[in-house]
Design a protein around this motif. Structure first.
Motif, PDB file in Angstrom:
ATOM      1  N   ALA A 460       7.386  26.526  19.112  1.00  0.00           N
ATOM      2  CA  ALA A 460       6.243  25.768  19.602  1.00  0.00           C
ATOM      3  C   ALA A 460       5.619  26.486  20.785  1.00  0.00           C
ATOM      4  CB  ALA A 460       6.643  24.352  20.004  1.00  0.00           C
ATOM      5  N   LEU A 461       4.315  26.344  20.915  1.00  0.00           N
ATOM      6  CA  LEU A 461       3.558  26.890  22.036  1.00  0.00           C
ATOM      7  C   LEU A 461       3.055  25.750  22.894  1.00  0.00           C
ATOM      8  CD1 LEU A 461       1.339  29.481  20.107  1.00  0.00           C
ATOM      9  CD2 LEU A 461       3.698  29.749  20.892  1.00  0.00           C
ATOM     10  N   GLY A 462       2.945  26.002  24.180  1.00  0.00           N
ATOM     11  CA  GLY A 462       2.400  25.017  25.101  1.00  0.00           C
ATOM     12  C   GLY A 462       1.178  25.580  25.800  1.00  0.00           C
ATOM     13  N   ALA A 463       0.184  24.726  26.026  1.00  0.00           N
ATOM     14  CA  ALA A 463      -1.058  25.154  26.677  1.00  0.00           C
ATOM     15  C   ALA A 463      -0.973  24.903  28.178  1.00  0.00           C
ATOM     16  CB  ALA A 463      -2.249  24.423  26.084  1.00  0.00           C
ATOM     17  N   LEU A 464      -1.460  25.860  28.940  1.00  0.00           N
ATOM     18  CA  LEU A 464      -1.597  25.728  30.384  1.00  0.00           C
ATOM     19  C   LEU A 464      -3.070  25.836  30.744  1.00  0.00           C
ATOM     20  CD1 LEU A 464       1.118  28.335  31.492  1.00  0.00           C
ATOM     21  CD2 LEU A 464       1.479  25.895  31.070  1.00  0.00           C
ATOM     22  N   ALA A 465      -3.532  24.994  31.641  1.00  0.00           N
ATOM     23  CA  ALA A 465      -4.842  25.187  32.261  1.00  0.00           C
ATOM     24  C   ALA A 465      -4.601  25.987  33.533  1.00  0.00           C
ATOM     25  CB  ALA A 465      -5.492  23.848  32.571  1.00  0.00           C
ATOM     26  N   VAL A 466      -5.127  27.212  33.591  1.00  0.00           N
ATOM     27  CA  VAL A 466      -4.826  28.121  34.695  1.00  0.00           C
ATOM     28  C   VAL A 466      -6.124  28.530  35.385  1.00  0.00           C
ATOM     29  CG1 VAL A 466      -3.727  30.288  35.363  1.00  0.00           C
ATOM     30  CG2 VAL A 466      -2.821  28.982  33.425  1.00  0.00           C
ATOM     31  N   GLU A 467      -6.116  28.461  36.701  1.00  0.00           N
ATOM     32  CA  GLU A 467      -7.245  28.947  37.488  1.00  0.00           C
ATOM     33  C   GLU A 467      -7.040  30.435  37.737  1.00  0.00           C
ATOM     34  OE1 GLU A 467     -10.854  28.602  38.784  1.00  0.00           O
ATOM     35  OE2 GLU A 467      -9.772  26.738  38.358  1.00  0.00           O
ATOM     36  N   LEU A 468      -7.845  31.263  37.071  1.00  0.00           N
ATOM     37  CA  LEU A 468      -7.766  32.707  37.189  1.00  0.00           C
ATOM     38  C   LEU A 468      -8.843  33.200  38.155  1.00  0.00           C
ATOM     39  CD1 LEU A 468      -7.276  33.634  33.430  1.00  0.00           C
ATOM     40  CD2 LEU A 468      -5.514  33.464  35.196  1.00  0.00           C
TER      41      LEU A 468
END
Length: 536
Positions: A460-468
């Motif tokens: 399974a993959l998990g999504a991250l909201a990342v501030e780049l």
């Protein structure tokens, strides 16, 4: 006691509990044991790997405001408890042999899977779908238009009808017919392992046939493969795998052939234009339902099952069949579509439902398939592509939407905006994306929560909201590998991380079908999407 009315049984139980007496020494010993055991357990786990600190994820900054901080703290405690349940010494060392003993001697399952006669194993969610309450409480089930066995939240709905209507109406506006393919769960067709006597298959949740009739009355096309699969089972042909929740490859091919005939009846598809042929390959696996029992590798209770799959290749050069954009048929599906198509499910590759449908039609077929969440995941993938300005429906003359029937009672059927259309925000040009892995630093704004229920999938993959540095992005990481959570499953909002990023397009062929845990809401749909193979 069994002959007493419920109120009398309750009164008697309360009376007996009130009369229970313990010696003072026994009471103190029991209290000390109950306090000491969890403390010892938690202390052992902290010594093994720092469950509470975990790189600062637990003790990190909390959101401002008491209610938000309280919710975040509760979520962190729940995450720690879940990790202990899955990864502790007792879970990893004691539970598997105890489960082997209980299963071998008593035929006992657990909260995730049920052993049956003849070496059959059943996914509990499949059994719950059939034995649970009607998932609709509509006119055919007693009045109203409410889901009876729902698990809705503020952004989640369990009634399948609005979501199906929404997608059907959107496709109709584009001149594209929709064909639903609800695949019955294993105990609906092969229930003998659980009950030797009962009504003849196919078994159904009481709301299934009323739902199918209501959709047909609204002009929504549906292909119900349950009678075909039940006929195969009644004649001694395998319809489902023995230790797995998915259909047998020969049964899937039979469904693909019947599905192709109905597609040509409802859609103006072109004549066959591809020269495809099927090869043969033998594959062996114990199955996802057996894996959910959590047995040790040395337990001989369920040996691997061997089946023949038929990968589809180009007749001219033997090159493997591949899904194509702009194909006249687009298949939306879940793990029933992928089980023989992608290697991560353990049953070979190149021989899934899309491949067999292409071989039957002699036409290119597009595929959007995720290994879980057939009610939501593939619809969301289609909606996200439309929102990003892509053209997933270009050239499509028919859409097949495959999902397991357990989704009807347990799935997430929220609306996704097909009714109001999409802004079709243009994505950044491909030239702006890095052509090789890029190492950057960022701060995690949000982490996708895992599903509420158990999953039978080993990846399974998990999504991250990342501030780049260049703005927000969606970053997928592997949070589940070979049936166990990875270190990346411990990432939390607020962490500063260093990531090695690749554009999602570079890994899509290998990872697009894998189960994903997505971020809540739709605000992130237009963000750039990356894969992070390494996170520090």
């Amino acid at each position: 006691m069994s002959g007493l009315p419920p109120s009398a049984r309750e009164r008697e139980a309360l009376t007996e509990m009130g009369a229970t007496r313990l010696r003072p020494a026994a009471g103190r010993a029991l209290l000390a044991f109950c306090i000491a055991l969890p403390l010892f357990w938690w202390g052992l786990e902290i010594a093994r790997g720092g469950l509470l600190t975990d790189g600062g994820s637990f003790a990190g900054r909390l959101p401002a405001g008491l209610p938000a901080a309280n919710r975040e703290l509760a979520a962190r405690f729940a995450a720690v408890e879940d990790r202990i349940d899955r990864e502790s010494v007792l879970a990893t060392a004691v539970r598997p042999p105890v489960q082997a003993l209980l299963t071998g001697l008593l035929g006992a399952g657990n909260e995730r899977a049920y052993p049956g006669a003849g070496g059959e194993v059943y996914f509990r969610a499949d059994v719950d779908h059939l034995t649970g309450e009607p998932f609709l409480a509509g006119p055919a089930s007693g009045g109203g238009h409410r889901v009876a066995a729902a698990r809705p939240t503020a952004s989640r709905t369990a009634d399948p009808r609005p979501a199906i209507r929404e997608l059907h109406a959107y496709l109709a506006e584009q001149g594209i017919p929709l064909l639903l393919l609800p695949v019955p769960v294993k105990p609906a067709i092969d229930p003998e392992g659980l009950a030797a006597h009962g009504p003849p298959p196919p078994l159904r949740n009481p709301s299934e046939l009323p739902l199918f009739a209501a959709l047909a009355a609204e002009g929504i096309e549906l292909f119900d493969p349950a009678p075909l699969l039940a006929t195969r089972a009644a004649t001694g042909q395998r319809a489902y795998l023995r230790g797995d929740s998915h259909w047998h490859p020969a049964a899937m091919e039979a469904v693909a052939a019947a599905l192709a005939r109905q597609l040509r009846e409802i859609a103006p598809l072109p004549p066959p234009e591809l020269a495809l042929r099927r090869t043969e390959s033998r594959v062996r696996s114990r199955g996802d339902s057996v894996a959910l029992l959590g047995l040790p590798a040395w337990a001989p209770l369920y040996p691997p099952e061997e089946v023949t799959i038929r990968p589809v290749v180009q007749a001219a050069d033997g090159a493997p069949w591949r899904p194509m954009g702009g194909a006249p048929v687009l298949l939306l599906g879940d793990s029933f579509t992928n089980v023989y198509a992608t290697a991560d499910l353990g049953w070979g590759e190149g021989a899934g439902l899309a491949e067999q449908l292409a071989a039957e039609l002699g036409l290119p077929v597009g595929r959007i398939a995720r290994n879980a969440g057939g009610a939501l995941a593939t619809r969301a993938a289609l909606a996200q592509a439309l929102e990003r300005g892509e053209e997933p429906l270009a050239g499509v003359q028919a859409v097949v939407w495959e999902f397991a029937t357990r989704e009807l009672s347990q799935g997430d059927w929220r609306l996704l905006g097909f009714a109001s259309g999409f802004s079709r925000t243009a994505r950044p040009p491909a030239a702006s994306e890095p052509t090789e892995p890029l190492r950057v630093r960022g701060r995690i704004r949000a982490v996708a929560p895992p599903p509420a229920g158990e999953t039978p999938y080993r990846e399974a993959l998990g999504a991250l909201a990342v501030e780049l540095p260049d703005g927000p992005a969606v970053v997928y990481v592997r949070v589940w590998h070979e049936g166990a959570p990875t270190a990346l499953a411990r990432l939390r909002a607020g962490q500063e991380v260093e990531l090695t990023l690749e554009p999602w397009a570079t890994v899509a062929a290998a990872l697009d079908s894998v189960q994903r845990f997505e971020l809540a809401g739709e605000a992130w749909w237009t963000w750039p999407v990356y894969w992070a193979g390494e996170v520090r």
